[in-house]
Design an enzyme around this catalytic site. Sequence first.
Site, mmCIF file in Angstrom:
data_model
loop_
_atom_site.group_PDB
_atom_site.id
_atom_site.type_symbol
_atom_site.label_atom_id
_atom_site.label_comp_id
_atom_site.label_asym_id
_atom_site.label_seq_id
_atom_site.Cartn_x
_atom_site.Cartn_y
_atom_site.Cartn_z
ATOM 1 N N CYS A 70 -51.295 113.630 -23.051
ATOM 2 C CA CYS A 70 -52.581 114.125 -23.570
ATOM 3 C C CYS A 70 -52.448 115.584 -24.003
ATOM 4 O O CYS A 70 -52.257 116.470 -23.173
ATOM 5 C CB CYS A 70 -53.635 113.935 -22.484
ATOM 6 S SG CYS A 70 -55.092 114.969 -22.603
ATOM 7 N N CYS A 73 -54.868 118.106 -22.599
ATOM 8 C CA CYS A 73 -54.565 118.350 -21.174
ATOM 9 C C CYS A 73 -53.465 119.398 -21.040
ATOM 10 O O CYS A 73 -53.542 120.287 -20.196
ATOM 11 C CB CYS A 73 -54.092 117.068 -20.493
ATOM 12 S SG CYS A 73 -55.309 115.742 -20.472
#
Length: 147
Positions: A70, A73
Site C-alpha cells: 500500500c 501506507c
Amino acid sequence: MSGPDSQIVCIACGAVNRLPPARDPAAARCGKCRKALFSGQPAEVDGRMFQRQIGRSSIPVLVDVWAPWCGPCRMMAPEFARAAALLEPAMRLIKLNSEAEPQAAAALGIRGIPTLLLYRGGREIARQSGAMDAASIAGWAQARLRG
Ligand code: ZN
C-alpha cells in the site's frame, strides 16, 4: 500528589509493568526482559501482541493498520514514527501489518488502509482511514481522547 499506577505492556515480551506516577515511563525498562518499555519508534505487532496491548494497557493505544503493498501506507510510515515521538509515552503507538496478520485485520473490519485505530481501556474509541502527516495524527488522537 500521587495518581494511580500506570500499566504499560512491554512491546518485546508482553509483560505487564506497573509504574508509579513518579517513574518516567520513557526511561523505564521491562521488569521481565529488561528491554526499554518505549523505544521512540512504533513497534510492529502480531495479532496476539495487538490484543495484549489494547487489552492490558492503562494508556491509550494508537494502531496503524497498514500493508507493504500500500503506497499511502508507506508514505505515512515516517509520519507515524514522528507521531510516536510526539505522543509516547502518554500513548502507545503500534503497527499492525494486515497482510501478515489477515485474521486480526478481518476481525477489526478494516475496509481500507492505512487506517488508524484508537483504543482506551480496551475499547475502540475512534478510527480514521487515509494517510495523515505526523501533526495531523497527533492532533486527531488527542482530540478524540478529549472526547
Ligand atoms: Zn519485556
